[in-house]
Design a protein around this motif. Structure first.
Motif, PDB file in Angstrom:
ATOM      1  N   MET A  49      10.145   3.786  -2.330  1.00 17.80           N
ATOM      2  CA  MET A  49       8.697   3.530  -2.260  1.00 17.80           C
ATOM      3  C   MET A  49       8.090   4.284  -1.067  1.00 17.80           C
ATOM      4  O   MET A  49       8.660   4.255   0.023  1.00 17.80           O
ATOM      5  CB  MET A  49       8.461   2.021  -2.116  1.00 17.80           C
ATOM      6  CG  MET A  49       7.004   1.635  -2.250  1.00 17.80           C
ATOM      7  SD  MET A  49       6.781  -0.148  -2.195  1.00 17.80           S
ATOM      8  CE  MET A  49       7.321  -0.646  -3.816  1.00 17.80           C
ATOM      9  N   SER A  50       6.984   4.975  -1.317  1.00 16.20           N
ATOM     10  CA  SER A  50       6.385   5.777  -0.251  1.00 16.20           C
ATOM     11  C   SER A  50       5.675   4.892   0.770  1.00 16.20           C
ATOM     12  O   SER A  50       5.139   3.846   0.433  1.00 16.20           O
ATOM     13  CB  SER A  50       5.384   6.735  -0.862  1.00 16.20           C
ATOM     14  OG  SER A  50       4.716   7.431   0.146  1.00 16.20           O
ATOM     15  N   SER A  72       1.270   6.639  -3.494  1.00 18.04           N
ATOM     16  CA  SER A  72       2.080   7.139  -2.363  1.00 18.04           C
ATOM     17  C   SER A  72       1.723   6.503  -1.028  1.00 18.04           C
ATOM     18  O   SER A  72       2.397   6.733  -0.036  1.00 18.04           O
ATOM     19  CB  SER A  72       1.920   8.658  -2.255  1.00 18.04           C
ATOM     20  OG  SER A  72       0.574   8.989  -1.939  1.00 18.04           O
ATOM     21  N   VAL A  73       0.660   5.713  -0.967  1.00 12.85           N
ATOM     22  CA  VAL A  73       0.118   5.289   0.336  1.00 12.85           C
ATOM     23  C   VAL A  73       0.280   3.779   0.524  1.00 12.85           C
ATOM     24  O   VAL A  73      -0.022   2.990  -0.385  1.00 12.85           O
ATOM     25  CB  VAL A  73      -1.385   5.675   0.426  1.00 12.85           C
ATOM     26  CG1 VAL A  73      -2.001   5.158   1.714  1.00 12.85           C
ATOM     27  CG2 VAL A  73      -1.549   7.184   0.318  1.00 12.85           C
ATOM     28  N   GLY A 114      -0.085  -3.337  -3.358  1.00 16.68           N
ATOM     29  CA  GLY A 114       0.116  -4.067  -2.108  1.00 16.68           C
ATOM     30  C   GLY A 114      -0.287  -3.296  -0.865  1.00 16.68           C
ATOM     31  O   GLY A 114      -0.187  -3.826   0.248  1.00 16.68           O
ATOM     32  N   ALA A 115      -0.738  -2.048  -1.016  1.00 18.17           N
ATOM     33  CA  ALA A 115      -1.179  -1.273   0.159  1.00 18.17           C
ATOM     34  C   ALA A 115      -2.322  -2.008   0.858  1.00 18.17           C
ATOM     35  O   ALA A 115      -3.134  -2.674   0.201  1.00 18.17           O
ATOM     36  CB  ALA A 115      -1.633   0.114  -0.279  1.00 18.17           C
ATOM     37  N   ARG A 116      -2.354  -1.891   2.171  1.00 23.82           N
ATOM     38  CA  ARG A 116      -3.416  -2.537   2.956  1.00 23.82           C
ATOM     39  C   ARG A 116      -4.427  -1.486   3.407  1.00 23.82           C
ATOM     40  O   ARG A 116      -4.028  -0.396   3.848  1.00 23.82           O
ATOM     41  CB  ARG A 116      -2.830  -3.226   4.196  1.00 23.82           C
ATOM     42  CG  ARG A 116      -1.791  -4.305   3.861  1.00 23.82           C
ATOM     43  CD  ARG A 116      -2.465  -5.465   3.172  1.00 23.82           C
ATOM     44  NE  ARG A 116      -1.500  -6.420   2.626  1.00 23.82           N
ATOM     45  CZ  ARG A 116      -1.180  -7.573   3.192  1.00 23.82           C
ATOM     46  NH1 ARG A 116      -1.722  -7.917   4.341  1.00 23.82           N
ATOM     47  NH2 ARG A 116      -0.319  -8.388   2.626  1.00 23.82           N
TER      48      ARG A 116
END
Ligand SMILES: C[S@@+](CC[C@H](N)C(=O)[O-])C[C@H]1O[C@@H](n2cnc3c(N)ncnc32)[C@H](O)[C@@H]1O
Length: 191
Positions: A1-2, A46-47, A80-82
């Protein structure tokens, strides 16, 4: 996972561990990119972390450009990226005094990009635009914080005003809140 971390609209404030991105090369960003132009130079999913510190209110002068930015941010984020967004309060001299501020950014604006909030609009018969549904994006609002102007901080500390007084003042007066911090989570899976 990136685990890519982006500091978008970095200006001269480089964040260690982040890819610092700006439209202008003046302060030597890691990547010089106009975020109003799509696609952004990052892979889908990717982020893990985005910082937009006094930056989002400068971007997306037209509605179409702003919606592209929100759609593109959702594309590059993994589930789930913040996303941390700090902006001047729209009823502050800090916001009103800068001609490069192109739109107010508030919790209400960002709630339009949340599927959960869009479902509430429908259930309650509210007319708010269901942008999450139209654009197929989903950003959950995890928290909202208000940094009061110093004189309001002092009044609160001295017991001259209550939190209720401040809540009412925020809705009716200028220069009560200096800065709003909004933490979003990108939702990408049917969780
Ligand atoms: C007020 S500065 C904030 C800089 C930095 N984040 C900070 O907190 O010090 C806003 C930054 O957003 C950048 N910016 C504005 N529009 C942009 C765009 N379309 N694409 C990328 N950067 C942009 C500007 O060049 C500027 O550096």
């Amino acid at each position: 996972m990136s685990d890519l971390k982006l500091n978008l609209g970095c200006g001269d404030t480089r964040l260690p561990g982040y890819v610092n991105v700006d439209k202008y090369g003046t302060f030597g960003p890691d990547i010089q990119a106009d975020l109003e132009a799509v696609p952004w130079p990052f892979e889908t999913d990717s982020v893990a972390d985005i910082q937009l510190i006094h930056a989002l209110e400068h971007m997306g002068q037209t509605t179409g450009q702003f919606l592209n930015i929100m759609t593109e941010m959702h594309r590059v984020c993994r589930h789930g990226a913040r996303i941390t967004i700090k902006v001047p309060h729209p009823r502050s001299d800090g916001f009103l005094g800068d001609p490069t501020h192109v739109r107010p950014i508030t919790p209400n604006v960002l709630s339009l990009f949340s599927m959960e909030e869009n479902r509430k609009f429908i259930e309650r018969g509210w007319p708010n635009t269901r942008l999450a549904m139209h654009l197929n994006v989903d950003f959950r609002i995890l928290s909202v914080g208000y940094k009061l102007m110093p004189r309001w901080q002092q009044r609160l500390k001295a017991g001259q005003v209550t939190n209720q007084d401040i809540a009412e003042a925020i809705e009716s007066q200028n220069n009560v809140v200096d800065e709003i911090t909004i933490l979003l989570e990108a939702v990408k899976d049917a969780a």
